[in-house]
Design a protein around this motif. Structure first.
Motif, PDB file in Angstrom:
ATOM      1  N   VAL A  76      41.979  49.870  65.041  1.00  0.00           N
ATOM      2  CA  VAL A  76      42.228  50.829  66.108  1.00  0.00           C
ATOM      3  C   VAL A  76      42.652  52.148  65.474  1.00  0.00           C
ATOM      4  CG1 VAL A  76      43.680  51.409  68.093  1.00  0.00           C
ATOM      5  CG2 VAL A  76      42.880  49.059  67.768  1.00  0.00           C
ATOM      6  N   ASP A  77      41.796  53.140  65.579  1.00  0.00           N
ATOM      7  CA  ASP A  77      42.121  54.468  65.072  1.00  0.00           C
ATOM      8  C   ASP A  77      42.569  55.357  66.220  1.00  0.00           C
ATOM      9  OD1 ASP A  77      41.573  53.991  62.376  1.00  0.00           O
ATOM     10  OD2 ASP A  77      39.425  54.332  62.665  1.00  0.00           O
ATOM     11  N   GLY A  78      43.354  56.373  65.887  1.00  0.00           N
ATOM     12  CA  GLY A  78      43.804  57.323  66.898  1.00  0.00           C
ATOM     13  C   GLY A  78      44.907  56.797  67.786  1.00  0.00           C
ATOM     14  N   ALA A  79      45.581  55.742  67.367  1.00  0.00           N
ATOM     15  CA  ALA A  79      46.667  55.190  68.179  1.00  0.00           C
ATOM     16  C   ALA A  79      47.894  56.087  68.103  1.00  0.00           C
ATOM     17  CB  ALA A  79      47.018  53.779  67.716  1.00  0.00           C
ATOM     18  N   GLN A 107      42.967  54.145  55.411  1.00  0.00           N
ATOM     19  CA  GLN A 107      43.178  52.754  55.825  1.00  0.00           C
ATOM     20  C   GLN A 107      43.074  52.680  57.352  1.00  0.00           C
ATOM     21  OE1 GLN A 107      46.387  50.539  54.038  1.00  0.00           O
ATOM     22  NE2 GLN A 107      46.436  51.914  52.275  1.00  0.00           N
ATOM     23  N   PRO A 108      41.865  52.508  57.867  1.00  0.00           N
ATOM     24  CA  PRO A 108      41.682  52.468  59.323  1.00  0.00           C
ATOM     25  C   PRO A 108      42.559  51.403  59.982  1.00  0.00           C
ATOM     26  CG  PRO A 108      39.571  52.473  58.185  1.00  0.00           C
ATOM     27  CD  PRO A 108      40.629  52.289  57.138  1.00  0.00           C
ATOM     28  N   GLY A 109      43.160  51.769  61.110  1.00  0.00           N
ATOM     29  CA  GLY A 109      43.977  50.824  61.872  1.00  0.00           C
ATOM     30  C   GLY A 109      45.374  50.618  61.319  1.00  0.00           C
ATOM     31  N   PRO A 132      45.302  54.154  72.159  1.00  0.00           N
ATOM     32  CA  PRO A 132      44.303  54.351  73.199  1.00  0.00           C
ATOM     33  C   PRO A 132      44.551  53.484  74.427  1.00  0.00           C
ATOM     34  CG  PRO A 132      43.383  52.988  71.466  1.00  0.00           C
ATOM     35  CD  PRO A 132      44.750  53.409  71.015  1.00  0.00           C
ATOM     36  N   GLN A 133      45.435  52.516  74.312  1.00  0.00           N
ATOM     37  CA  GLN A 133      45.740  51.612  75.414  1.00  0.00           C
ATOM     38  C   GLN A 133      47.247  51.402  75.401  1.00  0.00           C
ATOM     39  OE1 GLN A 133      43.483  47.965  75.057  1.00  0.00           O
ATOM     40  NE2 GLN A 133      45.224  46.724  75.615  1.00  0.00           N
TER      41      GLN A 133
END
Length: 154
Positions: A76-79, A107-109, A132-133
């Motif tokens: 999850v990117d952009g969290a 390091q994505p996520g 995002p959620q």
């Protein structure tokens, strides 16, 4: 005539009142079933979250790394994540400032935040996702001078 039949007491009116009551009950039961079903679906669609913390060179300061993945396992990117901490044995006794976790480059996520605790011991770390959620995940960890372990391992 002493007794007359009132239109509101006719057999068809009583039956239609019973029918309306049955329909209303059925609708309430259907709504409850749909709510339970959507809660189960929401639970199945929650992000997968891991938390690992380690001591830093500063006393009572710990670097916490959050790994976030969607239900399919993709990072999850952009969290937007905030970390807070509370000591279960002393609720609200320690004021730990909320910390915004920052993305770890390349390091994505993965996200990191530094928590400054009031003392060593067992802490409940609250990981609050705003995007995002929206979600809140709580993990209990035992913070010691030279290590951090899960509550189950202590």
């Amino acid at each position: 005539m002493l007794w007359s039949r009132s239109p509101s007491c006719s057999t068809s009116n009583v039956l239609s009142g019973v029918g309306r009551s049955l329909i209303a009950t059925a609708l309430v039961m259907l709504a409850a079933c749909l709510a339970l079903g959507s809660a189960a679906v929401a639970q199945a669609q929650r992000q997968k979250v891991d938390l690992a913390c380690r001591p830093t060179e500063q006393a009572l300061t710990f670097l916490c790394t959050i790994s976030a993945a969607d239900p399919a396992g993709a990072p999850v990117d952009g969290a937007q994540i905030t970390l807070t901490a509370d000591m279960p044995s002393m609720p609200m006794a320690h004021n730990v400032s909320p910390v915004k976790a920052q993305p770890v480059s390349s390091q994505p996520g993965k996200y990191e935040g530094r928590l400054r605790l009031g003392m060593l011991g067992e802490w409940a770390i609250k990981i609050r996702f705003e995007a995002p959620q929206q979600d809140v995940v709580v993990r209990k960890l035992v913070f010691e001078k030279d290590k951090v372990s899960s509550n189950a391992a202590h």
